[in-house]
Design an enzyme around this catalytic site. Structure first.
Site, PDB file in Angstrom:
ATOM      1  CG  ASP A  11      -1.855   1.166   1.323  1.00  0.00           C
ATOM      2  OD1 ASP A  11      -2.335   1.599   0.258  1.00  0.00           O
ATOM      3  OD2 ASP A  11      -2.125   1.667   2.427  1.00  0.00           O
ATOM      4  CB  SER A  12       0.255   4.798  -0.559  1.00  0.00           C
ATOM      5  OG  SER A  12      -0.943   4.905   0.193  1.00  0.00           O
ATOM      6  N   GLY A  44      -3.820   8.574  -3.817  1.00  0.00           N
ATOM      7  CA  GLY A  44      -5.181   8.953  -4.221  1.00  0.00           C
ATOM      8  C   GLY A  44      -5.293  10.076  -5.234  1.00  0.00           C
ATOM      9  CB  CYS A  74      -3.419   0.292  -2.202  1.00  0.00           C
ATOM     10  SG  CYS A  74      -3.672   1.994  -2.746  1.00  0.00           S
ATOM     11  CG  ASN A  75      -9.800   0.179  -2.167  1.00  0.00           C
ATOM     12  OD1 ASN A  75     -10.726  -0.548  -2.483  1.00  0.00           O
ATOM     13  ND2 ASN A  75      -9.346   0.218  -0.926  1.00  0.00           N
ATOM     14  CB  THR A  76      -5.501   4.427  -5.111  1.00  0.00           C
ATOM     15  OG1 THR A  76      -6.294   4.921  -4.032  1.00  0.00           O
ATOM     16  CG2 THR A  76      -5.297   5.520  -6.135  1.00  0.00           C
ATOM     17  CB  CYS A 185      -9.727   4.219   1.043  1.00  0.00           C
ATOM     18  SG  CYS A 185      -8.069   4.740   1.533  1.00  0.00           S
ATOM     19  CG  HIS A 187      -5.131   4.858   4.635  1.00  0.00           C
ATOM     20  ND1 HIS A 187      -4.613   4.300   3.508  1.00  0.00           N
ATOM     21  CD2 HIS A 187      -4.093   5.464   5.268  1.00  0.00           C
ATOM     22  CE1 HIS A 187      -3.307   4.561   3.443  1.00  0.00           C
ATOM     23  NE2 HIS A 187      -2.976   5.264   4.506  1.00  0.00           N
TER      24      HIS A 187
END
Ligand code: DGL
Length: 279
Positions: A11-12, A44, A74-76, A185, A187
């Site tokens: 993920d980021s 994002g 991570c969805n993005t 997301c 997060h």
């Protein structure tokens, strides 16, 4: 036959740790390597092509560490890179959007689903596509809430300013009478207590952590990639950029069990992966 190699997860920032935690719970014998691309956080607001470049570089890096499967937690990055990654790599790659969408389709009774996410995920319309593929009669109201990721990453998940931002983000979804809310997301599960305070019991809150972990379990079994039950799992974390804030939030999720953290230089990731990063 068993396969002791680790599962790669990235993920980021801290968001994907919500998926990692669930993976470790459902698959206690599997080793993991978590990669947080703090040096490029946030994903994002970035162009999809740029997020795709970051994601493919990370997968190449994880491949060099001999992972047997990669979870794009991570969805993005799932929206930007999943299809291309599946074209390029010979190991299974699992994203978080389809599992979350399927959980929402199973949960909704009035066929109205709200989705909160980053701008990049909303623009991609991937949740709409995944939900409509499963059931074209379900209505979907997507809403981008870009500030939330920064607030979570800053350890302000339950701060009053976070509640204000969430109330604004959820207003249209509440007015739409959605009975199911996708946390689009990784997060956002850290915001669940505040979201519940705002929505009461009007919505089922769905995040992709447990459905994604369940999918990983199925894919490992199907491909003969499971580790032996006797294996002691080993967990590692790699980050690009400063781990300070990351470590604080990660401790909330993992406490004493937080795996050791190694900082890698972005240039090294790019060099190892054999590609230029478009920072
Ligand atoms: N956790 C990421 C996601 O699921 C987004 C965070 C970011 O903007 O970098 O979309």
């Amino acid at each position: 036959m068993s396969d002791p190699r680790p599962i790669g997860v990235f993920d980021s920032g801290v968001g994907g740790l919500t998926v990692l935690r669930e993976l470790q719970r459902q698959l206690p014998h599997e080793s993991t390597i978590y990669f947080a691309d703090l040096g490029h956080f946030p994903y994002g607001p970035r162009y999809q092509a740029q997020v795709r470049t970051f994601a493919l570089n990370i997968i190449r890096f994880l491949e060099k560490l001999d992972v047997k499967l990669v979870v794009i937690a991570c969805n993005t990055a799932t929206a930007a890179a999943l299809n291309t990654a599946r074209e390029l790599f010979d190991i299974p790659i699992i994203g978080v959007i389809t599992p979350g969408a399927e959980a929402a389709v199973a949960a909704t009774k009035n066929k109205r689903v709200g989705v909160i996410s980053t701008e990049g995920t909303m623009q991609s319309q991937e949740y709409l596509h995944a939900i409509r593929e499963a059931n074209p009669t379900i209505g979907v109201l997507p809403k981008a809430a870009p500030q939330l990721v920064d607030l979570v990453e800053a350890g302000k998940s339950d701060a009053p300013e976070t509640e204000t931002v969430l109330r604004e983000a959820l207003r249209d979804i509440i007015d739409y009478h959605a009975d199911t809310l996708i946390l689009g997301c990784t997060h956002y599960p850290l915001l669940t207590p505040v979201i519940k305070k705002i929505t009461g019991d009007t919505m089922t809150i769905v995040d992709s952590a447990d459905t994604t972990a369940a999918r990983v379990k199925r894919v490992l079994a199907k491909n003969g990639l499971e580790s032996a039950e006797a294996q002691t799992a080993n967990h590692q974390i790699y980050v690009t950029g400063s781990p300070d804030r990351f470590t604080d939030v990660a401790r909330i999720l993992f406490g004493q069990d937080l795996p050791p953290i190694t900082t890698v230089r972005l240039e090294l990731v790019e060099a190892i992966s054999g590609r230029e990063g478009a920072a």
